[in-house]
Write an enzyme that holds these catalytic residues in place. Structure first.
Site: not given
Ligand code: NDP
Ligand code: PYC
Length: 337
Positions: A47-48, A229, A188, A186, A178, A305
């Site tokens: 996505s990035h 929440h 994705d 978004r 991250d 991890l």
């Protein structure tokens, strides 16, 4: 799924650089952006990765971005560095602010870098990893556009607001997480829409507020926060710290500023750096050992991890290059026609 082509990391960088400069991006901005896009593709953060070339060029063509902006630095307090990106992209501003952030964190024990007035598209892990490479603990956050409904609501208020953290580790990759405070980035959902794929329930609602698996309907409706929440409160915190506190826009302001242009969100970013040496003093080694025991307690029971998948992808890509969909490559080449 379209055919996939193998590219070296140098080819990915060169492609991104050419597409950006061919569309008017200043050389130093284009280099900073192409480097981070290459890192995204390398670490299989699709996505990035190269997909973002399309978004950056759309933003350039919107006329909103100053493709030649010169970032300016100031130091309003002993532990605060400010960089005004002057409506250019954030990455050159980060590159220019990082050395002073590191220097101030070493002097003061903790320091903040506030980037203002920047177009921001990138993942935050390259930045917190850069902070950790100096032996400092890093934290970063940024708003985006008001696409995400608060828990219990159905209209966008928050951005996808990522939060990233890095803890340096002697002789090995840092501990890094991250994530967007929305259920998913978004980008994705946009990739699912491009490929005509359904999304899981829980990522968003359609324009009527009904939970939906239709990526396009959710892009036109509202995204949901992760963790109900809890994600909602963290997203609000990021609006406050990386928006109101540093004198920059919230995600709602950023969306209003965009006024339908479809450009990358424009707002601020806040990064913090902590010097373990200054905090722990003579307890530094004991603190590092405690951290290692914590990581071992996670991995010893078969859990992984955060960033472990990404680091494995990085090692693979460095050895074998990356596989990129022909359809995406065609779209990028089309931008240079
Ligand atoms: P993901 O949900 O894919 O992953 C989030 C984090 O969780 C990663 O560190 C990941 O590590 C880790 N993780 C995932 N699965 C596990 C697991 N089973 N055990 C332990 N850790 C795990 O990310 P998002 O979709 O939320 O965000 C993707 C990217 O989008 C981020 O880099 C973010 O910065 C970027 N983004 C940028 C925005 C901007 O405005 N600039 C806005 C929103 C998002 P790993 O990578 O190794 O899987
Ligand atoms: O994927 O949510 C996202 C995003 C917003 C801005 C840049 N990436």
């Amino acid at each position: 799924m379209s055919e996939r082509i193998n590219l070296s990391l140098q080819q990915v960088f060169d492609l991104a650089l050419r597409a950006l400069t061919a569309n008017g991006m200043g050389e130093d901005h284009a280099r900073a952006i192409a480097a981070v896009i290459t890192q995204g593709q390398r670490d299989e953060c699709h996505s990035h990765g190269l997909y973002r070339v399309l978004v950056c060029v759309r933003s350039l063509r919107s006329g909103k971005v100053d493709a030649l902006a010169r970032p300016t630095l100031s130091q309003p307090a002993p532990s605060i560095v400010k960089v005004d990106a002057h409506h250019g992209y954030s990455l050159l501003a980060f590159e220019q602010g990082l050395p002073l952030l590191v220097e101030k964190a070493r002097e003061q024990g903790v320091a903040a870098l506030a980037i203002r007035n920047c177009f921001h598209f990138s993942a935050l892990w390259p930045e917190v990893e850069a902070i950790a490479s100096h032996g400092l603990v890093g934290l970063a956050m940024t708003p985006s556009h008001a696409w995400v409904a608060p828990e219990g609501g159905s209209r966008g208020v928050f951005g996808t607001n990522p939060l990233a953290f890095a803890w340096p580790r002697a002789g090995q990759e840092p501990f890094v997480f991250d994530f967007a405070t929305s259920a998913i980035a978004r980008g994705d959902i946009e990739l699912h829409a491009r490929q005509g794929k359904a999304i899981p329930l829980g990522w968003g609602v359609d324009a009527e507020g009904t939970p939906s698996t239709d990526a396009r309907a959710v892009l036109d409706g509202a995204m949901q926060t992760f963790g109900g929440h809890k994600g909602s409160a963290l997203a609000a915190m990021i609006e406050l710290l990386a928006g109101a506190l540093i004198g920059d826009l919230t995600s709602a302001d950023s969306l209003a500023f965009d006024a339908g242009a479809g450009a990358t969100p424009c707002h601020g970013e806040l990064l913090l750096a902590f010097d373990p040496q200054r905090f722990a003093g003579t307890d530094l080694v004991a603190g590092q050992q405690r951290a290692e025991r914590l990581f071992a307690a996670i991995t010893d029971q078969g859990a992984r991890l955060p960033s472990q998948r990404r680091f494995a992808a990085r090692r693979r890509a460095e050895a074998e290059g990356v596989w990129v969909e022909q359809g995406l490559l065609n779209d990028i080449h089309g931008l240079m026609a």
